[in-house]
Design a protein around this motif. Structure first.
Motif, PDB file in Angstrom:
ATOM      1  N   THR A 225       2.159   7.895   5.673  1.00 28.05           N
ATOM      2  CA  THR A 225       2.523   6.612   5.072  1.00 28.05           C
ATOM      3  C   THR A 225       3.906   6.747   4.438  1.00 28.05           C
ATOM      4  OG1 THR A 225       2.043   4.991   3.357  1.00 28.05           O
ATOM      5  CG2 THR A 225       1.108   7.188   3.032  1.00 28.05           C
ATOM      6  N   LEU A 226       4.765   5.795   4.758  1.00 28.82           N
ATOM      7  CA  LEU A 226       6.148   5.823   4.262  1.00 28.82           C
ATOM      8  C   LEU A 226       6.315   4.810   3.133  1.00 28.82           C
ATOM      9  CD1 LEU A 226       7.813   6.103   7.770  1.00 28.82           C
ATOM     10  CD2 LEU A 226       7.690   7.914   6.069  1.00 28.82           C
ATOM     11  N   LYS A 227       5.244   4.588   2.368  1.00 32.70           N
ATOM     12  CA  LYS A 227       5.328   3.553   1.328  1.00 32.70           C
ATOM     13  C   LYS A 227       6.310   3.943   0.228  1.00 32.70           C
ATOM     14  CE  LYS A 227       1.359   5.030  -1.386  1.00 32.70           C
ATOM     15  NZ  LYS A 227       0.034   5.493  -1.003  1.00 32.70           N
ATOM     16  N   ASN A 228       6.420   5.248  -0.039  1.00 33.86           N
ATOM     17  CA  ASN A 228       7.384   5.668  -1.069  1.00 33.86           C
ATOM     18  C   ASN A 228       8.824   5.441  -0.597  1.00 33.86           C
ATOM     19  OD1 ASN A 228       5.236   6.479  -2.625  1.00 33.86           O
ATOM     20  ND2 ASN A 228       5.280   8.583  -1.838  1.00 33.86           N
ATOM     21  N   GLU A 229       9.078   5.795   0.658  1.00 34.05           N
ATOM     22  CA  GLU A 229      10.407   5.579   1.226  1.00 34.05           C
ATOM     23  C   GLU A 229      10.740   4.082   1.242  1.00 34.05           C
ATOM     24  OE1 GLU A 229       8.137   7.642   2.331  1.00 34.05           O
ATOM     25  OE2 GLU A 229       9.077   9.596   2.691  1.00 34.05           O
TER      26      GLU A 229
ATOM     27  N   VAL B  79      -3.438   0.964   6.096  1.00 34.55           N
ATOM     28  CA  VAL B  79      -2.508   1.894   5.460  1.00 34.55           C
ATOM     29  C   VAL B  79      -1.114   1.274   5.456  1.00 34.55           C
ATOM     30  CG1 VAL B  79      -1.550   4.231   5.502  1.00 34.55           C
ATOM     31  CG2 VAL B  79      -3.859   3.809   6.379  1.00 34.55           C
ATOM     32  N   PRO B  80      -0.492   1.131   4.277  1.00 34.09           N
ATOM     33  CA  PRO B  80       0.835   0.515   4.233  1.00 34.09           C
ATOM     34  C   PRO B  80       1.900   1.415   4.876  1.00 34.09           C
ATOM     35  CG  PRO B  80       0.220   1.353   2.072  1.00 34.09           C
ATOM     36  CD  PRO B  80      -0.986   1.509   2.947  1.00 34.09           C
ATOM     37  N   GLU B  81       2.860   0.801   5.534  1.00 32.26           N
ATOM     38  CA  GLU B  81       4.031   1.512   6.083  1.00 32.26           C
ATOM     39  C   GLU B  81       3.616   2.780   6.835  1.00 32.26           C
ATOM     40  OE1 GLU B  81       6.994   0.238   6.160  1.00 32.26           O
ATOM     41  OE2 GLU B  81       6.467  -1.471   4.887  1.00 32.26           O
TER      42      GLU B  81
END
Lengths: 452, 485
Positions: B381-385, B416-418
């Motif tokens: 998941t690339l939600k932080n990016e 799941v986001p991103e």
């Protein structure tokens, strides 16, 4: 190991990176009592040399018969270039074009395919394909039910001159959605469906009618008057048409004064080998009005950030991966590679090449019918115009006649006695552009012997 | 440039059609076409060059690593294509007499048997032409089964929230309503919610195992018990069969009906969107309902089963017998792998996925389900990016294309986001996996240093990012001649 590149050293390095002792540790979440024992129904693996020997032997079990059998699958000449290009890895081993920028080849090709199908059918819009002609018809029926908002009956008139298995398949696929498929009988003298027969079954509210042109018997239906009558009564019209025949026959988009609403059929005659029944593809075209009811993939032309032309999957809000239970259909994978072949096939032949092929099919079948019907005990079943198939009545049981012909390596036609018992002993014959005068005469001689 | 734009009136592929146009004057003019269809008029070479050049604008397994999650983009052995295209198979008419079709029928019969063995099901039909049609056949069989017992009140199909879109779409097509069952953060089905949901309305539960979250459903035996005790049947979506092939069989997990995507697990080509094949397998009690045709063996001879043999069949799904040529390719692949090769598929697909997951973690990417074993796929998941750098999963995907990798599946599963769903398959070597992870790391470094670089990708492909909104609003679905330009 077949198709697995790992060396022992790499396996060890990878397991170490994972922090697992061995590969079986990767399956530790599976309850151990559920793990499978050694398979017993799968033989030991074969080398390419061994499987090659086996498949050549299996293929050789099929005698190379001369084919006068059609009934929905036809032997046509396919230019050598078609499958050479189609099986290039870039087409063969690509996925559905989800990443448009990395799939412009497939996307542009499908756009060109859609353009060719709209040109052939005279319709506004084509999708990227359905599984085959039968499922295309089933989806056309579902589309019509969604699209005809003036009708509440969910009732479809389906002539019995529509391909018997198309009718069965449609029944299987629409049965869960409370749609009534009402059969319309053909005229026993002409082998086509009269307008009166439609009217008799019509009642107050009909959602759509289906017309197959040429029909399953090869005969030409009175498509113009039936289409106009349907539209006058707020009934949608679904055409089922052999796309090769459309090189010489009127396009469904021009039937009657307004043209049909949906046109579909099997694309096999446009570049797919008979191949034991598939893969073929179904084409599905419609008017602009119905485009949002269309199932399946559709490719559109658009622009990129630099205003350069490019292609994407579009109107995806109709589809299952976005709309889930509200989608127009559950279709996901379609018949992309066969569409690739068909697009190349149509490009190489062009309209004039398809026209010549279609005309030769017609002329060969005329010659065949002329010779066969001169045999004593063999008669034309119908007085009608036909494209490249015709029905013959025979004075002996069709099944025996066809077996006797098969022993002479002639596929003599399709036995109609099961699907159309009212015809008695009758067969559907076809001679495509592939048949020579010698083969046609040889069939006539063989049939004369068998019928004597 | 479109093929139509190479067209010149009067040009044609002369040697590819009969020399003369035969007379069709016996057909009344009212039936005949008035205007010739506007197909391209090009030479054979122009067509060959055009479509060869177009092919070069595609990514494919043969040219690129293609870790598209839930799609199983493994190598498609060339022998499967060559041998399935032997003239003896290609020239066979689908309704040729059975006596002259024994070679083909033998292959189909053995394919049915091998699929039954490797999945633990009692019988198989090869009729469905894609995964979604296999699902349709499966759910239609569930309906037919309940109806045959006079159990008419079962109107609902249960589907986990992580399911493929085809599952709910299929249930709707078959006339069922759909109820979603939530998924826990650890990837397992919410068992308590399932227990509440099941009842006399439950026709069945459709489940993918391992799930689309890339983990094995550990409670499968309890799930099977809950559904069966409520009178429902259990449907196995075979999209992820590659993860467990030969290791654990759906039949042993308690599934009543399954479909197998032969174009995933058994390596038939995806062809830019098909043709696939979605063979369906059933437990004993569903055998009478299998779609037709099915091949049977009597003595030394093979023949088709028809409506006479299986009067309770859900019916036909195609004009003839499904995607025969695809089935032949799957047959050849299975024979080459053999029994010992089946289980290796699952083992090395799983090894590759777990190795990539470990590498992703080591390189600082956040995993959607960090504390479990991956199956044959896993999720970053690339939600932080996305939050910190405003660089999304879509941006990573497009930049990967520049670096020579096909993007993983993006934004699926929807839970799941991103997310990037990454499935390497067993046929990729370690260096390809390392190269991909290097590329991911490079993109993150680029995103930190110059986010616009990543957001503007791709730069090296035939087109830059395409305007999908324009495509949907200003519909241009077919070439209508130069006046449109």
């Amino acid at each position: 190991m077949p198709f697995i590149p790992h060396t022992e050293q790499e396996i060890a390095e990878m397991l170490q990176a994972i922090g697992a002792d061995d590969i079986s540790a990767l399956f530790e979440e599976i309850p151990s009592h559920l793990l499978a024992n050694e398979l017993t129904g799968v033989p030991e693996g074969m080398t390419e040399m061994e499987i090659s020997r086996l498949m050549h032997a299996r293929a050789a079990q099929h005698p190379q018969s001369v084919c006068f059998l059609g009934a929905g699958a036809y032997e046509h000449h396919i230019p050598a270039a078609v499958w050479e290009i189609t099986t290039r890895g870039e087409y063969y081993s690509a996925y559905t074009p989800y990443q448009a920028e990395a799939s412009q080849g497939t996307l542009q090709l499908v756009y060109e395919f859609q353009s060719m199908m709209t040109a052939l059918t005279g319709m506004d819009v084509s999708n990227a394909s359905m599984y085959d002609g039968a499922t295309a018809l089933a989806e056309a029926v579902l589309m019509a039910v969604r699209g005809n908002r003036k009708s509440k009956s969910r009732k479809i008139l389906m002539p019995t001159t529509v391909h018997p298995t198309y009718r069965k398949t449609t029944r299987t696929i629409v049965q869960g959605q409370h749609i009534e498929l009402c059969e319309v009988d053909y005229d026993p003298a002409t082998g086509v469906t009269s307008l009166e027969a439609f009217k008799e079954k019509a009642g107050d509210d009909i959602t759509a009618i289906v017309i197959q042109q040429p029909n399953f018997f090869g005969n030409l239906e009175a498509v113009d008057e039936i289409t106009d009558w349907a539209h006058e009564n707020n009934i949608l019209v679904i055409a089922v048409a052999n796309p090769l025949s459309l090189a010489i026959l009127e396009a469904p988009g021009n039937w009657g004064s307004a043209g049909v609403d949906i046109a579909c059929g099997d694309g096999q005659p446009l570049g797919a080998p008979m191949s034991a029944g598939g893969p073929y593809y179904g084409y599905l075209c419609c008017t602009q009005t119905l485009v949002r009811q269309m199932p399946g993939r559709i490719v559109g032309r658009t622009l990129d950030q630099d205003d350069k032309e490019g292609f994407v999957l579009t109107l995806q809000a109709r589809e299952q991966h976005i709309r889930r239970s509200k989608a127009t259909s559950n279709i996901c994978t379609n018949q992309g590679l066969v569409v690739t072949a068909s697009t190349i096939h149509m490009s190489i032949l062009g309209a004039s090449g398809l026209e010549k092929a279609a005309a030769a099919c017609h002329a060969n079948t005329m010659a065949l019918v002329k010779q066969l019907s001169q045999i004593e005990g063999v008669d034309c079943a119908f007085e009608s115009n036909y494209f490249h198939e015709a029905v013959l009545k025979i004075n002996k049981p069709a099944v025996e006649v066809l077996v006797a012909l098969a022993e002479k390596n002639i596929l003599g036609g399709y036995d109609l006695s099961e699907a159309y018992p009212e015809l008695g002993s009758a067969i559907l014959v076809c001679a495509t552009e592939m048949r020579t005068d010698e083969e046609i005469s040889a069939y006539a001689n063989a049939l004369a012997e068998v019928c004597a | 440039m479109l093929i139509f734009e190479h067209s010149k009136t009067g040009r044609n592929g002369a040697p590819q059609s009969p020399k003369q146009k035969a007379n069709v004057d016996d057909i009344p003019a009212s039936f005949l076409r008035k205007d010739r269809a506007a197909l391209p008029e090009v030479s054979e070479m122009q067509a060959v060059r055009h479509y060869t050049q177009l092919s070069q604008k595609n990514f494919s397994i043969d040219t690129h690593f293609y870790p598209l999650g839930s799609c199983t983009m493994k190598y498609n052995p060339r022998a499967c294509n060559t041998l399935a295209m032997l003239p003896g198979f290609l020239s066979r008419h689908p309704m040729a007499p059975e006596a002259q079709s024994q070679g083909f029928l033998a292959c189909m019969y053995e394919l049915q048997s091998m699929l039954s063995d490797v999945t633990g099901m009692a019988a198989f039909s090869l009729a469905p032409m894609a995964g979604a049609q296999g699902e349709f056949a499966g759910v239609a069989m569930i309906e037919a089964y309940h109806k045959s017992r006079g159990d008419d009140g079962r109107k609902e199909i249960l589907v986990p929230s992580a399911a493929h879109g085809t599952n709910p779409a299929t249930a709707t097509m078959c006339g069922f309503s759909v109820r979603e069952i939530p998924t826990l953060d650890n990837g397992d089905v919410d068992l308590e919610a399932l227990k509440v949901a099941v009842g006399p309305e439950t026709a069945g539960l459709m489940l993918t195992n391992p799930s689309t979250l890339g983990v094995f459903e550990r409670q499968i035996e309890t799930i099977a018990k809950v559904v069966h005790e409520a009178g429902g049947l259990l449907y196995y979506d075979g999209a992820n069969l590659n993860a467990i092939l030969g290791k654990i069989r759906p039949g042993d997990m308690g599934f009543d009906v399954i479909h197998s995507n032969l174009h995933k697990t058994f390596s038939t080509p995806h062809g830019g969107g098909g043709p696939g094949a979605g063979a369906v397998g059933v437990a004993e009690r569903l055998k009478p309902f299998l779609p037709l045709p099915v091949v049977t063996k009597e003595g030394e001879n093979y023949r088709w089963l028809t409506e006479k043999d299986l009067p309770q069949s859900i019916g036909r799904l195609s004009a003839f017998m499904g995607n025969a040529g695809v089935l032949l390719r799957a047959y050849i692949y299975m024979r080459m792998l053999g029994r010992e090769g089946m289980v290796r598929v699952a083992e090395f697909a799983t090894l590759n996925a777990n190795y990539m997951m470990a590498e992703a973690k080591r390189r600082g990417f956040e995993l959607a389900i960090p504390d479990r074993r991956a199956s044959h796929e896993f999720i970053i998941t690339l939600k932080n990016e996305a939050r910190d750098l405003h660089v999304t999963a879509m941006d990573f995907a497009k930049r990967l294309l520049d670096l020579g990798y096909h993007a993983p599946t993006t934004y699926f599963p929807l839970l799941v986001p991103e997310c990037l769903l990454i499935e390497p398959t067993e046929t990729e070597a370690k260096e390809a996996l390392d190269g991909f992870m290097d590329a991911m790391q490079q993109i993150r470094e680029e995103a930190e240093a110059d986010p616009d670089l990543v957001k503007g990708a791709p730069y090296t492909l035939p087109v830059k990012r395409l305007d999908e909104v324009r495509a949907a609003r200003q519909l241009d679905l077919a070439w209508k001649g130069n006046e449109v330009e």
